[in-house]
Design an enzyme around this catalytic site. Sequence first.
Site, PDB file in Angstrom:
ATOM      1  N   GLU A 117       0.957  -1.545  -0.490  1.00 26.59           N
ATOM      2  CA  GLU A 117      -0.121  -0.485   0.278  1.00 26.59           C
ATOM      3  C   GLU A 117       0.592   1.023  -0.138  1.00 26.59           C
ATOM      4  OE1 GLU A 117      -3.541   0.298  -0.180  1.00 26.59           O
ATOM      5  OE2 GLU A 117      -3.304  -1.377  -0.996  1.00 26.59           O
ATOM      6  N   SER A 157     -61.648 -18.012  25.828  1.00 27.23           N
ATOM      7  CA  SER A 157     -61.417 -19.309  26.558  1.00 27.23           C
ATOM      8  C   SER A 157     -60.090 -19.284  26.997  1.00 27.23           C
ATOM      9  CB  SER A 157     -61.999 -20.286  26.068  1.00 27.23           C
ATOM     10  OG  SER A 157     -63.251 -20.213  24.917  1.00 27.23           O
TER      11      SER A 157
END
Lengths: 762, 274
Positions: A185, A468
């Site tokens: 780099e 219920s």
Amino acid sequence: MGLIKSKLRIFSLSLVALLVITSSGLVFGAWYLKRLENTVTEKFEGRKWAFPSKIYSDSYLLYVGVGIRLEDLAEKLRRLGYFESLAEPRAKGEYRIAKSDNLIEIYLHDFDFPTERFKGVPVRISFQGTVVTRIENVATGKEMFSLELDPELMTGLYERIWQERKVVKLTEVPPLVVKAILAVEDERFYSHHGIDPIGILRALWVNLRSMSFQQGGSTLTQQLMKNFFLTDERTISRKIPEAVMALIAERKYSKETILENYLNEIYLGQRGSQGIFGVWEASQFYFSKPLADLTVGEAALLAGLIRAPNRVSPYRSAEAATRRRNVVLGKLLDDRIITRRQYDAALREKLPQRALVKVTNDAPFYVDYLRRELEENYSNAELTKEGLRIFSSLDLNMQRMAERALVEGLKKLEAAHPALRRKGDDSLEGAIVVLRPQTGEIKAMVGGRNYSKSQFNRVFQAKRQPGSVFKPFVYLAALMFGGQSGVRYTPETIINDSQFTWSYDGQDWQPSNYNNEYFGAVTLRRALENSLNSATGRVAQDVGIRRVREIAHRLGIQSPLPAVPSLALGAAEVTPLEVAVAFSTLANGGVRPRPLAVRNVVDQSMQLLEKRDVRSQQVISPQLAYMMNELLKGVLDRGTAAMARRWGFTRPAAGKTGTTNDYKDAWFVGYTPDLLAVVWVGFDGQSKLGLSGAEAALPIWTEFMKNATANMPVTDFVAPAPIPDTDDGVPSKCGPTLPDGGAGTNPCPPAAVQTRSTSDAL
Amino acid sequence: MRCKSVAPAMVPGRRLNYVLATTIVLALGACEPPRVYRMPVPPSNNTILGPRVPQTPAPIPPSPPAEVARKPLPQETKIREQDLKSRAPSANSPVRETKEPTRQSSINENRATPESTVAPAPAPPPPPLPDDSSLLAKITPGISPQRAASLRLTDEGSKLLDAGELGKALTRLEKTIVIDSSNAYGYFYLAKAQYRLGRYQQSLNFLDVAESRLSGEPFWLAEVHALRGENYRALGQGQKAESSYLQALRLNSGNHTAADALIRLQAETQPVNK
């Protein structure tokens, strides 16, 4: 003369203008430079990075005798980032399946659990069929009876993007890795002062020759400035400040500081939503090993990835990764960073083709719930920037099963009942929540059928009538307190299932049965199994709604409940999560658990910030809970949920269907001693569903439970120990350690106790 | 009848503590008859059973024998251990109003009849129960793998507790009840961990669960009661603590926790009683 004067005048004005422009330029330039300098200083000396928090699932405990298929274990290992090896695992993170020998060898990861640091060891796990028969530490030869696999990373909490990194010092990065990166780099890093004119000219020459962009001329420092501050555009307007900032940084800070920041900043890949930043994280991501253990070839590949991490990623193509690695190796050889021998050996290193396991948020509803819990104690900044590790109760396997069951179940309902198919916002919806009754841990949560369409979490945000599903509280109150008429209720008490009117506050209430069918004299057991409205109403009237409310609150319902007769049939609004907690109390022998999602929170330095323990409370006697469980088993064996048995769910289990009078809500809550699930189906806009709990919710529940319990041992509810008398004849389960209950009454009031002392049912 | 505690003088030696503790138990034993355990009626059985209720109250017994040479303890003359059926409350001691007949009626009928004129000597304290604390010993052939794993983890958790590693211990112990929710020992050690963490109410909660899952294990039930006593003592509820310790010693006279704690508790309250 006049002409000369005017020319002089023009000249002076021009000079003044030039002076003004130059001064302004200088002032502006100085100001801009100062601003850039401040920006660079702030970044270098202040907080450089935000560390997202990570959310983990529950860990998995493997022990001798546990039921799990070898293939499922392998799949779990793969999701944990382990790689399959054909040879005996020699490095952490590898595993090998020896199918002919019915065993699996794993070299376990290191993992920092909330309360201990685990160092990976090689283990061998033997199976007989789908049962683990032996666990052995291969290194020591010692047999182990259990083994905890690390939890799965579910998702992160972050702002905008998820940058996963671990910051390392320059001294912690092997010199070879540093040299390889510099060679590729910025080989003149130590020579230039931020920008490299030679590098720029060389890049220009290379690019002109090839008529394409082959090389960049940016230095490492410029790249760092770009990543720290600027966007990725390659324009002059971005390049200039980048260059200036690079010069400033080089003037203020040492090469080592700049290099160290670069090594921690660079982007090196993607794992689903998680971005990989910094060399340490990349080393783990690509090679499952620390930086210090990287080989020459691996160090070269790491350096080579910087330019295009996703294009040459070994996860995408081992060949492309190998080609790039070899280019870097050649550069290292040319620069005499490695010897010929090292070069040849590195070329021979084989890069395996690995499958990428992406981090995708498979439980977004659960994560939302978790986040709400966390926000009670942590700010958004802490959650998104401090790198906390959050360990949860979620079982990702169960979560996936639950989601599949719900989504597929709703689709099937729409296919079978086309009238349910709606467009727009009011489509058929559902929710499923799964709890472990013993601990209260939330193992799965699906708050809707499509999170991306609607984030509304129906598990804990939607208040719906339970219908219920509420009836067990009525019967439980009857068994516990008896009737105001003096009736001592037992499962065999005869109740009159016929039409009647309950007058209260000047109003009349007349419960009616399904299809207006009445059965006359029925046992309490039968009335519950078949969910008879009228019989339930009569019992509620005798027991008193106040008692029914008390029981519901005691078991875990937190929503306010109206003191009206219709409450007996579920005319109140509750969430699926509350229903789950209440029925978990029954499943857990009368012990109410606390719902748990967050288990542990640990900071970056492994400090345990928070530990949420199992909390439970005996709220009804184990004998009463056992009796209710036996009754509710009848619902599945003979009653309204009997279809679950025909669909293949055969384990001992208890449950209750729930349908509201107007058919807007369909519920089923069902549980074994070890696992409980609640399913709700309906429309958010309160449109009529037209289906009962057994028709709409039960199939989804059955599908989920069949899969979730497939490898679990078959267990049944255990009859509790006999009730001892205390000094004054009060059963000890009514002692002072029991709470007052939501209504502020003693759970075993003297009147009920005295009458109960004449009955061994309780 | 509420039986007040006695406060013997402090003497060194653990053995003497046991003797004293068991003597206290015996002395108070007249007020604390053994519990009668009732089985819940299975769902299909509609039979209503009741306690055995005597039809007539028993007559008042005579004084205790003179051969008890030691200095009588303050409440001793009020206690009739051998004649529990005919026990009469003292005029000075607080009396529980309603339950005397029921409790008397449930006593073992082989005890001395009200007609005997000489109260027999106190029975020797029952020997301590053999040590049943080993969890690994409960892993027997034929046991389910879940129970075996749960017991091993409980054993690990208890060792971590002893080593003071409470966080790790809690994590282990929570797993035990996940693997086997009927593992009472897991709940017991969870209770112990919570006690060590100072979460006394939560410890009591877990003890309730442990007790409900223990069946026919007086050694462990004694441990439950002893730890319950420790929690009550920490919460400042001395009477409940004492009651729990006594219960522990009734179940197992060799329970160290209860014996030692009872002595300490009574030493703390002794100045008040004087």
